[in-house]
Design a protein around this motif. Sequence first.
Motif, PDB file in Angstrom:
ATOM      1  N   LEU A  25       0.884  -1.241  -0.188  1.00 57.28           N
ATOM      2  CA  LEU A  25       0.064   0.146   0.067  1.00 57.28           C
ATOM      3  C   LEU A  25       0.865   1.281   0.051  1.00 57.28           C
ATOM      4  N   SER A  26       1.926   1.138   0.671  1.00 55.09           N
ATOM      5  CA  SER A  26       2.927   2.453   0.669  1.00 55.09           C
ATOM      6  C   SER A  26       3.363   2.765  -0.646  1.00 55.09           C
ATOM      7  N   HIS A  27       3.683   1.610  -1.296  1.00 55.93           N
ATOM      8  CA  HIS A  27       4.309   1.639  -2.588  1.00 55.93           C
ATOM      9  C   HIS A  27       3.212   2.223  -3.770  1.00 55.93           C
ATOM     10  N   ARG A  28       1.947   1.748  -3.665  1.00 62.35           N
ATOM     11  CA  ARG A  28       1.016   2.362  -4.326  1.00 62.35           C
ATOM     12  C   ARG A  28       0.549   3.927  -4.174  1.00 62.35           C
ATOM     13  N   LEU A  29       0.965   4.510  -3.066  1.00 62.58           N
ATOM     14  CA  LEU A  29       0.804   5.608  -2.452  1.00 62.58           C
ATOM     15  C   LEU A  29       1.927   6.404  -2.623  1.00 62.58           C
ATOM     16  N   THR A  30       3.051   5.890  -3.212  1.00 67.94           N
ATOM     17  CA  THR A  30       4.294   6.542  -3.336  1.00 67.94           C
ATOM     18  C   THR A  30       4.716   7.416  -2.068  1.00 67.94           C
ATOM     19  N   LEU A  31       4.736   6.485  -0.816  1.00 66.05           N
ATOM     20  CA  LEU A  31       5.128   7.275   0.352  1.00 66.05           C
ATOM     21  C   LEU A  31       5.959   6.325   1.075  1.00 66.05           C
ATOM     22  N   PRO A  32       6.672   6.670   2.114  1.00 65.10           N
ATOM     23  CA  PRO A  32       7.467   5.647   2.770  1.00 65.10           C
ATOM     24  C   PRO A  32       6.522   5.010   3.602  1.00 65.10           C
ATOM     25  N   PRO A  33       6.973   3.644   3.883  1.00 67.10           N
ATOM     26  CA  PRO A  33       6.105   2.706   4.743  1.00 67.10           C
ATOM     27  C   PRO A  33       5.895   3.207   6.378  1.00 67.10           C
ATOM     28  N   GLY A  34       6.717   4.125   6.667  1.00 62.92           N
ATOM     29  CA  GLY A  34       6.749   4.723   8.097  1.00 62.92           C
ATOM     30  C   GLY A  34       5.715   5.746   8.252  1.00 62.92           C
ATOM     31  N   TRP A  35       5.487   6.596   7.116  1.00 60.97           N
ATOM     32  CA  TRP A  35       4.260   7.352   7.091  1.00 60.97           C
ATOM     33  C   TRP A  35       2.898   6.689   7.216  1.00 60.97           C
ATOM     34  N   LEU A  36       2.807   5.645   6.538  1.00 61.54           N
ATOM     35  CA  LEU A  36       1.667   4.845   6.445  1.00 61.54           C
ATOM     36  C   LEU A  36       1.557   4.386   7.875  1.00 61.54           C
ATOM     37  N   MET A  37       2.527   3.770   8.505  1.00 58.48           N
ATOM     38  CA  MET A  37       2.326   2.939   9.911  1.00 58.48           C
ATOM     39  C   MET A  37       2.092   3.911  10.728  1.00 58.48           C
ATOM     40  N   ARG A  38       2.544   5.227  10.733  1.00 55.09           N
ATOM     41  CA  ARG A  38       2.239   6.354  11.793  1.00 55.09           C
ATOM     42  C   ARG A  38       0.901   6.728  11.638  1.00 55.09           C
ATOM     43  N   HIS A  39       0.318   7.001  10.536  1.00 56.43           N
ATOM     44  CA  HIS A  39      -0.898   7.272  10.051  1.00 56.43           C
ATOM     45  C   HIS A  39      -1.831   6.337  10.563  1.00 56.43           C
ATOM     46  N   THR A  40      -1.518   5.034  10.503  1.00 55.60           N
ATOM     47  CA  THR A  40      -2.610   3.948  10.804  1.00 55.60           C
ATOM     48  C   THR A  40      -2.549   3.555  12.240  1.00 55.60           C
ATOM     49  N   TRP A  41      -1.350   4.078  12.965  1.00 55.88           N
ATOM     50  CA  TRP A  41      -0.954   3.583  14.434  1.00 55.88           C
ATOM     51  C   TRP A  41      -0.485   2.496  14.252  1.00 55.88           C
ATOM     52  N   ILE A  42       0.009   1.863  13.312  1.00 56.13           N
ATOM     53  CA  ILE A  42       0.816   0.659  13.387  1.00 56.13           C
ATOM     54  C   ILE A  42       2.018   0.985  13.958  1.00 56.13           C
ATOM     55  N   GLY A  43       2.438   2.138  13.701  1.00 58.55           N
ATOM     56  CA  GLY A  43       3.796   2.585  14.268  1.00 58.55           C
ATOM     57  C   GLY A  43       3.805   3.917  15.060  1.00 58.55           C
ATOM     58  N   SER A  44       4.546   4.290  16.120  1.00 55.04           N
ATOM     59  CA  SER A  44       4.442   5.397  16.800  1.00 55.04           C
ATOM     60  C   SER A  44       5.794   5.905  17.048  1.00 55.04           C
ATOM     61  N   LEU A  45       6.025   7.347  17.204  1.00 57.99           N
ATOM     62  CA  LEU A  45       7.262   7.975  17.575  1.00 57.99           C
ATOM     63  C   LEU A  45       7.952   7.434  19.028  1.00 57.99           C
ATOM     64  N   ASN A  46       9.045   7.046  19.097  1.00 58.86           N
ATOM     65  CA  ASN A  46       9.567   6.955  20.519  1.00 58.86           C
ATOM     66  C   ASN A  46      10.191   7.990  21.065  1.00 58.86           C
ATOM     67  N   ALA A  47      10.829   7.829  22.332  1.00 62.58           N
ATOM     68  CA  ALA A  47      11.213   9.227  22.994  1.00 62.58           C
ATOM     69  C   ALA A  47      12.305   9.637  22.210  1.00 62.58           C
ATOM     70  N   HIS A  48      12.955   9.159  21.290  1.00 64.63           N
ATOM     71  CA  HIS A  48      13.792   9.680  20.411  1.00 64.63           C
ATOM     72  C   HIS A  48      13.435  10.234  19.131  1.00 64.63           C
ATOM     73  N   GLY A  49      12.094  10.210  19.024  1.00 64.46           N
ATOM     74  CA  GLY A  49      11.423  10.789  17.900  1.00 64.46           C
ATOM     75  C   GLY A  49      11.695   9.695  16.495  1.00 64.46           C
TER      76      GLY A  49
END
Length: 290
Positions: A25-49
């Motif tokens: 899906l990130s490839h279809r959106l031409t976005l980094p996987p990290g952007w998609l993961m953060r947007h969907t809450w699959i990933g989040s920023l840690n204390a180091h950003g």
Amino acid sequence: MLVTSLPRSLDPLPDESLSGYVLRLSHRLTLPPGWLMRHTWIGSLNAHGLLASNSALAIALPKDVTTRVALTTRLHPDEVAALTLACWNGRYPPITRALESKAGGRRRAGDWLFRSAARFCPECLAGDGSLIQQQHGGPWKKTWRLPVVFACLEHRRYLRHWCPGCHQAPDASTGSRLVARVGDAGLHPAQCRNSPQPTEGRKRADPACGTRLDQPIVADPTPLSQDILSLQARILRHLSPDIPQREASEYFTDLQLVAALIVMTWPEALHLIPHSAGMITDRYLRHLAA
């Protein structure tokens, strides 16, 4: 909770894993996987950003994350849940144990669960020829995360466990993360995401290996016998609803016990195994003992 749906999404492919879906899906959106993961809450920023996303999410997603992914991607929550290994809870004991045990609020994957998609079939990754799979590849399959799945029945070949470019497992750079190199937007889902092995002069910003893992193999040096194919088919059948859940659970428990006995007494069982598989097993166990 106000959630903005993505302008485009993808239907999950049969047996597709959560990490594989994120990559496609990130490839279809031409976005980094990290952007998609953060947007969907699959990933989040840690204390180091930095974006943090534990590989144990491949086993099961929290309910709020499942809801968020479903709303964002316009999928049904059941479709989102089906991307995880939780669909085999009660059927495959290592998954059941992983769901029941937590450490610091995070699930742990046991020895009979790969932390990420460590093996693959190149032909499956190449897709089925449809336009969407020509563009974004075929599925990284959930079943490839189970050590009891070692062959592709459709293409009648052993699964590969290394990248021909960097000669590492294709997930070697993943560690405890769900997806490696989440900031890379240009990689195809079937490209190796391994970072270069640390050597003098190399930097963290160096590009990924990038070798395509979906290239066909001209000749498989170890063709599968019908006995091996039948064994893999029988194992996969116990993951399906065709077999009662309790019977499947007992089958996989027995399989683990038999495997442990073979390892502890090797090479006593060598004569019970088809020749080609026996040689592979012998090389592997000698490598472990070295």
